[in-house]
Design a protein around this motif. Structure first.
Motif, PDB file in Angstrom:
ATOM      1  N   LEU A   1      64.544  49.876  26.830  1.00 39.32           N
ATOM      2  CA  LEU A   1      63.586  49.150  26.572  1.00 39.32           C
ATOM      3  C   LEU A   1      63.476  47.574  26.304  1.00 39.32           C
ATOM      4  O   LEU A   1      63.163  46.860  26.789  1.00 39.32           O
ATOM      5  N   ARG A   2      64.433  47.640  25.196  1.00 35.14           N
ATOM      6  CA  ARG A   2      64.680  46.269  24.722  1.00 35.14           C
ATOM      7  C   ARG A   2      65.503  45.483  25.593  1.00 35.14           C
ATOM      8  O   ARG A   2      65.403  44.325  25.498  1.00 35.14           O
ATOM      9  N   ALA A   3      66.614  46.000  26.608  1.00 40.92           N
ATOM     10  CA  ALA A   3      67.394  45.452  27.486  1.00 40.92           C
ATOM     11  C   ALA A   3      66.313  44.818  28.279  1.00 40.92           C
ATOM     12  O   ALA A   3      66.740  43.737  29.162  1.00 40.92           O
ATOM     13  N   GLU A   4      65.274  45.380  28.539  1.00 38.39           N
ATOM     14  CA  GLU A   4      64.119  44.925  29.790  1.00 38.39           C
ATOM     15  C   GLU A   4      63.204  43.813  29.448  1.00 38.39           C
ATOM     16  O   GLU A   4      62.708  43.137  30.218  1.00 38.39           O
ATOM     17  N   LEU A   5      63.235  44.013  28.082  1.00 40.82           N
ATOM     18  CA  LEU A   5      62.155  42.617  27.695  1.00 40.82           C
ATOM     19  C   LEU A   5      62.335  41.121  27.836  1.00 40.82           C
ATOM     20  O   LEU A   5      63.727  40.859  27.541  1.00 40.82           O
TER      21      LEU A   5
ATOM     22  N   ALA B   1      55.642  46.387  29.366  1.00 43.81           N
ATOM     23  CA  ALA B   1      55.461  45.559  28.263  1.00 43.81           C
ATOM     24  C   ALA B   1      55.341  43.865  28.709  1.00 43.81           C
ATOM     25  O   ALA B   1      54.846  42.979  28.158  1.00 43.81           O
ATOM     26  N   ASN B   2      56.443  43.375  29.542  1.00 46.79           N
ATOM     27  CA  ASN B   2      56.466  42.521  30.076  1.00 46.79           C
ATOM     28  C   ASN B   2      55.131  41.878  30.829  1.00 46.79           C
ATOM     29  O   ASN B   2      55.149  40.504  30.702  1.00 46.79           O
ATOM     30  N   ILE B   3      54.706  42.808  31.342  1.00 43.24           N
ATOM     31  CA  ILE B   3      53.443  42.430  32.324  1.00 43.24           C
ATOM     32  C   ILE B   3      52.077  42.324  31.225  1.00 43.24           C
ATOM     33  O   ILE B   3      51.441  41.452  31.595  1.00 43.24           O
ATOM     34  N   LEU B   4      52.225  43.180  30.594  1.00 46.92           N
ATOM     35  CA  LEU B   4      50.776  43.344  29.648  1.00 46.92           C
ATOM     36  C   LEU B   4      50.959  42.587  28.288  1.00 46.92           C
ATOM     37  O   LEU B   4      49.962  42.219  27.887  1.00 46.92           O
ATOM     38  N   ASP B   5      51.959  42.262  27.703  1.00 47.88           N
ATOM     39  CA  ASP B   5      52.267  41.698  26.441  1.00 47.88           C
ATOM     40  C   ASP B   5      51.508  42.389  25.350  1.00 47.88           C
ATOM     41  O   ASP B   5      50.501  41.708  24.891  1.00 47.88           O
ATOM     42  N   PRO B   6      51.422  43.575  25.180  1.00 52.81           N
ATOM     43  CA  PRO B   6      50.709  44.275  24.130  1.00 52.81           C
ATOM     44  C   PRO B   6      50.968  43.803  22.696  1.00 52.81           C
ATOM     45  O   PRO B   6      52.141  43.406  22.454  1.00 52.81           O
ATOM     46  N   GLU B   7      50.185  43.897  21.907  1.00 54.98           N
ATOM     47  CA  GLU B   7      50.644  43.749  20.319  1.00 54.98           C
ATOM     48  C   GLU B   7      51.704  44.839  19.834  1.00 54.98           C
ATOM     49  O   GLU B   7      52.517  44.325  18.951  1.00 54.98           O
TER      50      GLU B   7
ATOM     51  N   GLY C   1      54.605  60.717  46.803  1.00 56.34           N
ATOM     52  CA  GLY C   1      55.379  59.324  46.689  1.00 56.34           C
ATOM     53  C   GLY C   1      56.884  59.937  46.330  1.00 56.34           C
ATOM     54  O   GLY C   1      57.209  60.994  46.347  1.00 56.34           O
ATOM     55  N   SER C   2      57.739  58.904  46.290  1.00 59.41           N
ATOM     56  CA  SER C   2      59.204  59.139  46.074  1.00 59.41           C
ATOM     57  C   SER C   2      59.656  57.993  45.074  1.00 59.41           C
ATOM     58  O   SER C   2      59.167  56.846  45.345  1.00 59.41           O
ATOM     59  N   GLY C   3      60.758  58.232  44.488  1.00 59.03           N
ATOM     60  CA  GLY C   3      61.294  56.887  43.687  1.00 59.03           C
ATOM     61  C   GLY C   3      60.501  56.734  42.516  1.00 59.03           C
ATOM     62  O   GLY C   3      60.826  55.422  41.927  1.00 59.03           O
ATOM     63  N   HIS C   4      59.656  57.606  41.891  1.00 64.14           N
ATOM     64  CA  HIS C   4      58.896  57.006  40.874  1.00 64.14           C
ATOM     65  C   HIS C   4      59.434  57.230  39.619  1.00 64.14           C
ATOM     66  O   HIS C   4      60.316  58.302  39.463  1.00 64.14           O
ATOM     67  N   VAL C   5      58.746  56.566  38.451  1.00 66.63           N
ATOM     68  CA  VAL C   5      59.274  56.962  37.148  1.00 66.63           C
ATOM     69  C   VAL C   5      59.113  58.390  36.831  1.00 66.63           C
ATOM     70  O   VAL C   5      59.882  58.876  36.256  1.00 66.63           O
TER      71      VAL C   5
ATOM     72  N   ALA D   1      65.455  55.646  31.797  1.00 65.55           N
ATOM     73  CA  ALA D   1      64.355  55.515  32.852  1.00 65.55           C
ATOM     74  C   ALA D   1      62.908  55.197  32.226  1.00 65.55           C
ATOM     75  O   ALA D   1      62.496  54.308  32.617  1.00 65.55           O
ATOM     76  N   ALA D   2      62.948  56.011  31.259  1.00 68.41           N
ATOM     77  CA  ALA D   2      61.580  55.904  30.496  1.00 68.41           C
ATOM     78  C   ALA D   2      61.539  54.400  29.788  1.00 68.41           C
ATOM     79  O   ALA D   2      60.571  53.688  29.877  1.00 68.41           O
ATOM     80  N   GLY D   3      62.547  54.023  29.110  1.00 70.72           N
ATOM     81  CA  GLY D   3      62.581  52.972  28.165  1.00 70.72           C
ATOM     82  C   GLY D   3      62.569  51.750  29.215  1.00 70.72           C
ATOM     83  O   GLY D   3      61.838  50.607  29.176  1.00 70.72           O
ATOM     84  N   GLN D   4      63.184  51.726  30.518  1.00 72.60           N
ATOM     85  CA  GLN D   4      63.140  50.602  31.450  1.00 72.60           C
ATOM     86  C   GLN D   4      61.638  50.380  31.724  1.00 72.60           C
ATOM     87  O   GLN D   4      61.152  49.183  31.988  1.00 72.60           O
ATOM     88  N   ALA D   5      60.975  51.513  32.101  1.00 78.30           N
ATOM     89  CA  ALA D   5      59.584  51.416  32.476  1.00 78.30           C
ATOM     90  C   ALA D   5      58.812  51.098  31.566  1.00 78.30           C
ATOM     91  O   ALA D   5      57.981  49.806  31.808  1.00 78.30           O
TER      92      ALA D   5
END
Length: 321
Positions: free
Chosen positions: A278-282, A249-255, A187-191, A240-244
């Motif tokens: 990461l924090r900016a994405e939450l 985390a937004n989707i799964l809501d882990p502890e 594919g293309s454009g992936h994390v 890019a890693a942090g945003q991913a």
């Protein structure tokens, strides 16, 4: 009670005798015969495990079975390698658990397998950074980008056994000149096309870096020596890693979120931009989400693989057997 945990990767295979408490008592590592096909790999792995079981017996330890964390997409219920990359030639289609059980003269039920990143996450959930939590998301950034979502001691494997391939969804950072970057999955454009170790080196060269660097480690060394292009490449890859991870985390809501892999071991030059992105994405509700480095290192997959045997789980859709 003791089991042998095996971490079977593209370049090396490690195995160790693990206690029910998650302690690796002793271990050994051999090169993976990644050009020789599934049968040769199983032969070599069986020899490694046999030696460890023999050593355990000499020390009065009874080994109850073998757990395997293997590269590739693993059908845990059948113990079969569904698919694999060319990193291990001829691995796809291998009857992993049945083949190893036959070579070890063990009952088929005494050998169990999952993908190696799921084993890693299980180890961290058992005695590592996520110990004592009800749910944890582990994401590993190294040669590739992989992950595992563990809920109540069970990794979520997915209906087609491909759960955890977190490197293969779109990232806005995985573009250059308006063109999506090619990903190793086809594919293309992936994390993974921007946030893995090899992708970091490619980003440095793409940005005009000219100093010699053979891998991500070399890019970090250049950045430490004042190379601004290397520093920019690291910042982009880490962001890019942090945003991913934040989006997952937004989707799964882990502890808790556990971050591992070679890039995560590179220190604050990678962690700081990763953490900020990461924090900016939450979502606001996840503002207090703990994000921590993995604690067990190379032992994590051995502990997690052994757990498959030491603490067998009931079969259910989407979870390990």
């Amino acid at each position: 009670m003791y089991a042998v945990g095996v971490d079977l990767g593209g370049t090396k295979t490690a195995a160790g005798v693990v206690s029910a408490a998650g302690e690796v008592l002793f271990s050994e590592t051999i090169p993976t015969l990644n050009r020789d096909g599934g049968s040769a790999i199983l032969d070599a792995t069986a020899a490694l495990v046999t030696a460890l079981i023999g050593r355990a017996r000499k020390e009065g330890l009874a080994v109850s079975g073998v757990g395997i964390g293997s590269a590739g997409v693993i059908d845990s219920a059948r113990g079969v390698v569904v698919s694999a990359t060319d990193a291990i030639r001829g691995w796809a289609g291998t009857a992993l658990t049945a083949g190893l059980a036959a070579r070890l003269d063990l009952p088929a039920s005494s050998v169990r397998a999952v993908n190696d990143v799921h084993a890693h996450a299980l180890g961290e959930a058992c005695t590592g950074a996520a110990a004592g939590t009800a749910s944890s998301l582990l994401v590993a950034f190294g040669t590739g980008v992989g992950g595992s979502f563990v809920v109540d001691g069970r990794p979520v494997l997915g209906h087609r056994h491909a759960g955890g391939h977190v490197g293969h969804f779109a990232s806005p950072h995985a573009f250059h000149g308006g063109v999506a970057l090619a990903c190793v999955c086809g594919g293309s454009g992936h994390v993974e096309a921007i946030a893995s170790g090899p992708a970091l080196l490619e980003a440095y060269l793409r940005l005009g870096g000219t100093a010699p660097a053979r891998d991500a480690r070399g890019v970090f060394a250049l950045a430490g020596a004042g190379d601004t292009t290397a520093a920019k490449a690291i910042h982009t890859s880490a962001a890019a890693a942090g945003q991913a991870v934040g989006g997952l985390a937004n989707i799964l809501d882990p502890e808790i979120v556990v971050v591992s892999g070679g890039l995560a071991d590179a220190g604050e030059r990678w962690w700081e931009p990763m953490r900020v992105a990461l924090r900016a994405e939450l979502l606001p509700a996840l503002g207090d989400l703990p994000v921590v480095p993995a604690a067990l290192g190379n032992a994590a997959a051995l502990v997690g693989a052994a757990r498959l045997v030491l603490l067998p789980l009931h079969t259910s859709q989407g979870s390990t057997p």
